[in-house]
Design a protein around this motif. Structure first.
Motif, PDB file in Angstrom:
ATOM      1  N   THR A  82       0.840  -1.196   0.000  1.00 34.02           N
ATOM      2  CA  THR A  82       0.000   0.000   0.000  1.00 34.02           C
ATOM      3  C   THR A  82       0.877   1.248   0.000  1.00 34.02           C
ATOM      4  O   THR A  82       2.017   1.219   0.472  1.00 34.02           O
TER       5      THR A  82
ATOM      6  N   HIS B 224       1.145   6.272   4.238  1.00 34.69           N
ATOM      7  CA  HIS B 224       0.540   7.530   4.649  1.00 34.69           C
ATOM      8  C   HIS B 224       1.631   8.568   4.917  1.00 34.69           C
ATOM      9  O   HIS B 224       1.465   9.756   4.639  1.00 34.69           O
TER      10      HIS B 224
ATOM     11  N   SER C 125       2.018   3.071   7.412  1.00 36.54           N
ATOM     12  CA  SER C 125       1.301   2.461   6.288  1.00 36.54           C
ATOM     13  C   SER C 125       0.299   1.440   6.782  1.00 36.54           C
ATOM     14  O   SER C 125       0.375   0.971   7.922  1.00 36.54           O
ATOM     15  N   GLU C 126      -0.621   1.097   5.898  1.00 34.55           N
ATOM     16  CA  GLU C 126      -1.635   0.108   6.251  1.00 34.55           C
ATOM     17  C   GLU C 126      -1.053  -1.296   6.286  1.00 34.55           C
ATOM     18  O   GLU C 126      -1.542  -2.148   7.025  1.00 34.55           O
ATOM     19  N   LYS C 127      -0.043  -1.542   5.455  1.00 33.78           N
ATOM     20  CA  LYS C 127       0.613  -2.847   5.436  1.00 33.78           C
ATOM     21  C   LYS C 127       2.119  -2.638   5.522  1.00 33.78           C
ATOM     22  O   LYS C 127       2.635  -1.592   5.132  1.00 33.78           O
TER      23      LYS C 127
ATOM     24  N   SER D  79      -1.661  -5.055   9.883  1.00 34.84           N
ATOM     25  CA  SER D  79      -2.491  -3.945  10.327  1.00 34.84           C
ATOM     26  C   SER D  79      -1.705  -2.654  10.203  1.00 34.84           C
ATOM     27  O   SER D  79      -0.487  -2.646  10.104  1.00 34.84           O
ATOM     28  N   SER D  80      -2.419  -1.519  10.213  1.00 34.65           N
ATOM     29  CA  SER D  80      -1.798  -0.219  10.038  1.00 34.65           C
ATOM     30  C   SER D  80      -0.785   0.044  11.152  1.00 34.65           C
ATOM     31  O   SER D  80      -1.079  -0.142  12.332  1.00 34.65           O
ATOM     32  N   SER D  81       0.414   0.481  10.780  1.00 31.15           N
ATOM     33  CA  SER D  81       1.470   0.639  11.773  1.00 31.15           C
ATOM     34  C   SER D  81       2.383   1.799  11.416  1.00 31.15           C
ATOM     35  O   SER D  81       2.452   2.245  10.268  1.00 31.15           O
TER      36      SER D  81
ATOM     37  N   ASN E 228       1.343   0.107  16.675  1.00 32.37           N
ATOM     38  CA  ASN E 228       0.115  -0.308  16.007  1.00 32.37           C
ATOM     39  C   ASN E 228      -0.844   0.875  15.989  1.00 32.37           C
ATOM     40  O   ASN E 228      -1.327   1.309  17.028  1.00 32.37           O
TER      41      ASN E 228
ATOM     42  N   GLN F  61      -6.869   6.643  12.668  1.00 29.75           N
ATOM     43  CA  GLN F  61      -6.852   6.982  11.252  1.00 29.75           C
ATOM     44  C   GLN F  61      -5.866   8.103  10.963  1.00 29.75           C
ATOM     45  O   GLN F  61      -5.809   9.106  11.658  1.00 29.75           O
ATOM     46  N   TYR F  62      -5.056   7.931   9.900  1.00 26.99           N
ATOM     47  CA  TYR F  62      -4.115   8.973   9.477  1.00 26.99           C
ATOM     48  C   TYR F  62      -4.913  10.108   8.838  1.00 26.99           C
ATOM     49  O   TYR F  62      -5.808   9.884   8.014  1.00 26.99           O
TER      50      TYR F  62
END
Length: 577
Positions: free
Chosen positions: A223, A226, A241-243, A412-414, A430, A435-436
């Motif tokens: 992905t 962010h 990032s989400e992944k 998960s988003s990290s 985590n 949400q970014y």
């Protein structure tokens, strides 16, 4: 080196539990080309990275100046002369190559590296490092290209920094690409690539030092991140990032990936043992110590069996693999600790692969010698109660005491910090439901801040790579902004003032929203529901632009808000000096 678990530490002094709610504006013109995505660039990641690109750049070292690249490849600089008056666009550099010949051309991208340097991409794969001089000076000097090199496939620049070590001037640049990936057979067929490039000068040749690439490192993920930035001095990298992202190549050579650690499977002791001959089956079931015959609940039919203790749910119950003869079967209590059941097979010969259909809580014993050990093994398994729990005196786990990343899924988003030498993650947060929202440059000498949603609020975090124990510091809060922005379906960009006096969102067309921090009110106000006096009010303002063109750029300073379309640059006066 394994990454240590880490958590984001909220500064409670920056939160306002008594916050109520949010309770209007000027423009001028200039020109930019929006690069439209092609049919082949159809994925969500292409849209996130290139379709939502912010074409406007603010100079964090000289906030009265904004820059963009126009359709002729000119880097144009505009400077505020009065509160909302702009000087004429001034060309500071022109891209000499023709990026339009590139089939997968992207938008040109610019990153202001330091007070005297900038990094520029032509959108076709070429990177320029430009010596700008002090941009705040009134000399209006043109920028000099001291490095220009084709870096391969087209990219955009996410971040760049400049530092000097032992007399060597080094520039770190972070590039983003979306590339076809033959291994992505189940997804879109693309993967996301981050390339961290280090360019440094060599020994002087004549009067000018020569700049060349010293190191190239590639990370891959699934992905678009962010947030991605190189820390000062180039000692590390941070990615949200989400992944997850992992380093895959250094200077063209693959990075040896460590073998995945074997998954730990929780081992549970069997509640029964069983063995068989061609004629019968013997089952030993663990029971509470001191069990009396009258307390045993045993039911057997030709095809089913149930074993338990009076007053409790059955320990073993279900359909047998094959039929038995109930009349020729029996059970006895062994050593007050186990129940031994003998089942007579109705059909001699076939061996059973399992005792009770679908039950995996037993252990099959192959030999008589093993059978002799059954009761001995059952000794330590018996207990005073049916649900024997050797850890029953230990307190249960309190999830609130866990670090944020304990046990969270790998994809998960990290938010991750990578060490620049080992290329390994050192600390991971985590982000979960946080949400970014946006990234903002608060102090040009530090890494960009990132803003995350925490419940209904928006919290701004400043990376502190030199403070491992407090690597992300909570520095500001925008009350209810997390909730408000979620209601803006047409939201395109979000940002805030470097001094956190206001936050702002803009839609794809026409409208921008300004959310000011709470300020004292001069008159006496009361909350009509609660009857208590209100000392502060936070105002919302809406700016409606006189334009029907899509918004392509959006930046904020402490005093002004800049909004760029393809034909106009609007300047909104937000705060007074």
């Amino acid at each position: 080196m394994a990454a240590s678990n880490y958590s984001l530490k909220v500064n409670r002094d920056l939160l306002d539990p008594n916050f109520e709610s949010y309770s209007f504006f000027l423009c001028i013109s200039a020109a930019v080309e929006e690069v439209k995505l092609k049919d082949t660039q159809y994925t969500l990641e292409h849209m996130r990275a290139f379709g939502m690109y912010n074409y406007l750049h603010i100079d964090p070292w000289y906030e009265d100046s904004v820059l963009f690249v126009d359709c002729k490849g000119r880097v144009l600089s505009l400077t505020v002369t009065l509160d909302t008056a702009l000087g004429k666009p001034r060309e500071v550099y022109r891209i000499t190559t023709d990026p339009s010949s590139c089939e997968d051309r992207l938008c040109a991208s610019l990153s202001l590296t330091s007070a005297t340097w900038a990094a520029l991409s032509d959108g076709a794969g070429r990177l320029y490092l430009l010596r700008t001089g002090k941009r705040g000076d009134s000399s209006h000097m043109k920028w000099d290209s001291l490095f220009s090199e084709d870096m391969g496939e087209p990219f955009i620049i996410l971040h760049s920094i400049s530092h000097v070590d032992a007399g060597v001037h080094t520039i770190e640049v972070l590039l983003l690409r979306i590339q076809k990936d033959p291994q992505e057979t189940k997804g879109s067929g693309y993967s996301v690539s981050l390339e961290w490039i280090t360019v440094g000068n060599t020994a002087a040749q004549g009067q000018e030092k020569v700049y060349e690439v010293k190191k190239r490192r590639v990370l891959r993920g699934k992905t678009v991140p962010h947030y991605a930035a190189v820390e000062p001095q180039g000692k590390g990298l941070m990615v949200a990032s989400e992944k997850p992202f992992t380093f895959t190549h250094v200077d063209g050579r693959p990075v040896e990936q460590p073998d995945p650690e074997p998954m730990e499977v929780e081992k549970t002791d069997p509640i029964y043992f069983w063995q068989q001959t061609v004629e019968d089956i013997t089952v030993c079931v663990r029971m509470p110590e001191g069990i009396a015959k009258e307390e045993v609940q045993f039911r057997l039919t030709a095809d089913t069996m149930s074993i338990g203790v009076q007053g409790f749910a059955p320990l073993l119950e279900g359909q047998l693999y094959a039929s038995v003869d109930p009349e020729a079967s029996a059970w006895i209590i062994k050593n007050d600790k186990s129940l031994e059941v003998t089942l007579q097979k109705r059909s001699e010969g076939p061996m059973w692969p399992e005792l009770v259909m679908g039950d995996r809580r037993g252990e099959y014993v192959m030999s008589d010698e093993q059978a002799a050990l059954i009761h001995e093994r059952l000794t330590h398994l018996t207990s005073e109660d049916l649900n024997g729990n050797p850890d029953r005196d230990k307190p249960s786990c309190n999830s609130q005491e866990l670090e944020d990343c304990d046990g969270f899924p790998e994809d998960s988003s990290s938010l991750t910090h990578f060490d620049g030498q080992s290329l390994k993650p050192t600390q991971v947060v985590n982000l979960g439901s946080h949400q970014y929202l946006f990234t903002v440059d608060v102090n040009p000498s530090e890494m960009p801040c990132l803003c995350l949603r925490h419940d209904v609020d928006a919290l701004v975090w400043q990376p502190r790579p030199d403070q491992p124990s407090n690597m992300w510091e909570h520095v500001a809060t925008f009350n209810a902004l997390g909730y408000v922005q979620a209601s803006k379906r047409d939201k395109k960009f979000a940002t805030c003032a470097p001094n956190f006096s206001y936050a702002s969102l803009c839609e794809c067309l026409r409208r921008a929203f300004i959310y000011r921090q709470p300020s004292p009110v001069e008159t006496v106000l009361f909350n009509r529901k609660q009857g208590r006096q209100i000392g502060q009010v936070a105002k919302q303002q809406v700016a409606s632009l006189d334009s029907d063109k899509p918004i392509l750029g959006f930046r904020a300073t402490n005093e002004r808000l800049y909004i760029l379309t393809s034909s106009n640059l609007f300047v909104l006066k937000v705060n007074n000096n």
